[in-house]
Design a protein around this motif. Structure first.
Motif, short mmCIF file in Angstrom:
data_model
loop_
_atom_site.label_atom_id
_atom_site.label_comp_id
_atom_site.label_asym_id
_atom_site.label_seq_id
_atom_site.Cartn_x
_atom_site.Cartn_y
_atom_site.Cartn_z
N ALA A 94 -58.65 -49.47 38.20
CA ALA A 94 -57.76 -49.23 37.06
C ALA A 94 -58.16 -47.99 36.30
O ALA A 94 -57.32 -47.26 35.73
CB ALA A 94 -57.77 -50.45 36.14
N ALA A 95 -59.47 -47.73 36.27
CA ALA A 95 -59.97 -46.57 35.53
C ALA A 95 -59.98 -45.30 36.37
O ALA A 95 -60.21 -44.20 35.85
CB ALA A 95 -61.39 -46.86 35.02
N SER A 96 -59.74 -45.42 37.68
CA SER A 96 -59.81 -44.26 38.57
C SER A 96 -58.50 -43.48 38.54
O SER A 96 -57.50 -43.92 37.96
CB SER A 96 -60.10 -44.72 39.99
N GLU A 97 -58.51 -42.37 39.19
CA GLU A 97 -57.30 -41.54 39.27
C GLU A 97 -56.26 -42.26 40.13
O GLU A 97 -56.60 -43.06 41.01
CB GLU A 97 -57.63 -40.18 39.89
N LYS A 125 -58.64 -48.04 45.32
CA LYS A 125 -57.58 -49.03 45.51
C LYS A 125 -57.78 -49.85 46.79
O LYS A 125 -57.53 -51.05 46.84
CB LYS A 125 -56.22 -48.35 45.57
N GLY A 126 -58.27 -49.17 47.83
CA GLY A 126 -58.52 -49.86 49.09
C GLY A 126 -59.63 -50.89 48.97
O GLY A 126 -59.58 -51.96 49.59
N SER A 162 -61.59 -54.08 40.70
CA SER A 162 -60.29 -53.95 40.05
C SER A 162 -60.39 -53.12 38.78
O SER A 162 -59.52 -52.26 38.51
CB SER A 162 -59.76 -55.36 39.71
N SER A 163 -61.47 -53.33 38.02
CA SER A 163 -61.67 -52.54 36.81
C SER A 163 -61.89 -51.08 37.15
O SER A 163 -61.36 -50.17 36.49
CB SER A 163 -62.87 -53.08 36.01
N VAL A 222 -60.27 -52.67 46.34
CA VAL A 222 -59.69 -53.85 45.69
C VAL A 222 -59.02 -54.76 46.72
O VAL A 222 -59.20 -55.98 46.73
CB VAL A 222 -58.67 -53.43 44.61
N VAL A 223 -58.25 -54.15 47.61
CA VAL A 223 -57.55 -54.92 48.64
C VAL A 223 -58.54 -55.63 49.56
O VAL A 223 -58.37 -56.80 49.93
CB VAL A 223 -56.62 -54.01 49.46
N GLN A 224 -59.62 -54.92 49.91
CA GLN A 224 -60.64 -55.51 50.79
C GLN A 224 -61.33 -56.71 50.14
O GLN A 224 -61.54 -57.75 50.78
CB GLN A 224 -61.67 -54.44 51.17
N THR A 225 -61.67 -56.56 48.88
CA THR A 225 -62.35 -57.67 48.20
C THR A 225 -61.41 -58.87 48.03
O THR A 225 -61.84 -60.02 48.13
CB THR A 225 -62.88 -57.24 46.83
#
Length: 275
Positions: free
Chosen positions: A116-119, A126-127, A112-113, A129-132
């Motif tokens: 948030a820091a990515s483009e 982002k994907g 998640s961190s 994050v959803v998987q985790t």
């Protein structure tokens, strides 16, 4: 431990045997009975009225699953909550699940961190994050099922402890009452002897025998109730209450052996007083 109690505690017991143990030993309003029925779907058809709510809840759950894309296309080998109920999870396995959840949460926090820091166009981040998050939810669901199984066993143990505690308290009360009743009956005989009336002595002696017999029956019944509740016979024998019950029964047996001799002595005393 009584056989019926063992069968209820073991979720792998055949449903017809477990149903018989449930039906014969627990009242309909027992929280223990309700917990067993809720967590053992095999019994729902055997107790349709009591399990109607559980059946409705399960149907609603399946309906939601179907709406979400589940149904006949789902994996037939997928693990169901009821399978976990039928196969208890040990404490170490529960601890492993908890550790896996913590690890997965740490992974999610990191992902998640990073996201948030990515483009804003970083689909992979982002994907991830959803998987985790999906993994976290799956582990939490598995943990909840395992905890529910432990809760069922704990509920059974609590209900058993309550039954045994109540039975022990009842035994203590019965022993005290029996001792008081016998003491009163013995005192009545002494009073009758002092009166010098043979009729009063005979009536008091007969009443004493009746009271003793009833006292013995009541103490035996209360002791048996403790064992029927699943209490270990050795534990009962060695407990303070069980020891008092055994001492009382032994005394009643000894008194019964000497009653004939005592009766003869009383008759001699009465005869002497009339001389």
């Amino acid at each position: 431990m009584e056989l019926w109690l063992t069968r209820l505690l073991d979720p792998t017991t055949a449903p017809n045997i477990r149903a018989t143990a449930l039906h014969d030993n627990l009242p309909v309003d027992s929280p223990w009975r309700q917990a067993v029925l809720r967590h053992d779907a095999r019994l729902w058809q055997l107790f349709p009225a009591e399990c109607a709510l559980f059946t409705t809840e399960e149907e609603d759950h399946q309906g939601h699953t179907s709406d979400d894309g589940g149904g006949s296309d789902s994996d037939p080998h997928a693990s169901s909550p009821m399978e976990h109920v039928q196969h208890p999870v040990s404490i170490p396995q529960l601890q492993v699940l908890a550790a896996d959840i913590c690890t997965c949460l740490a992974t999610y926090a990191s992902a998640s961190s990073g996201a948030a820091a990515s483009e804003c166009t970083d689909v992979d981040a982002k994907g991830h994050v959803v998987q985790t998050l999906a993994q976290v939810r799956a582990l939490l669901s598995e943990f909840d099922v395992a905890a529910a199984r432990h809760e069922e066993v704990a509920t059974l143990a609590l209900e058993s402890a309550r039954m045994q505690h109540q039975a022990m308290q009842e035994l203590s009360r019965v022993v005290r009452q029996a001792a008081d009743d016998v003491a009163t009956a013995v005192l009545n005989v002494k009073t009758a002897v002092d009166s010098g009336s043979r009729d009063e002595v005979d009536a008091a002696a007969q009443q004493r025998g009746t009271v003793r017999g009833l006292a013995v029956v009541n103490v035996y019944a209360a002791s048996r109730k403790c064992v029927e509740c699943g209490m270990d016979a050795k534990y009962l024998e060695e407990s303070s209450t069980g020891s008092l019950a055994r001492t009382f029964l032994d005394k009643m047996e000894d008194d019964a052996d000497t009653e004939a001799t005592t009766g003869t002595m009383v008759q001699v005393v009465l005869l002497w007083r009339h001389l």
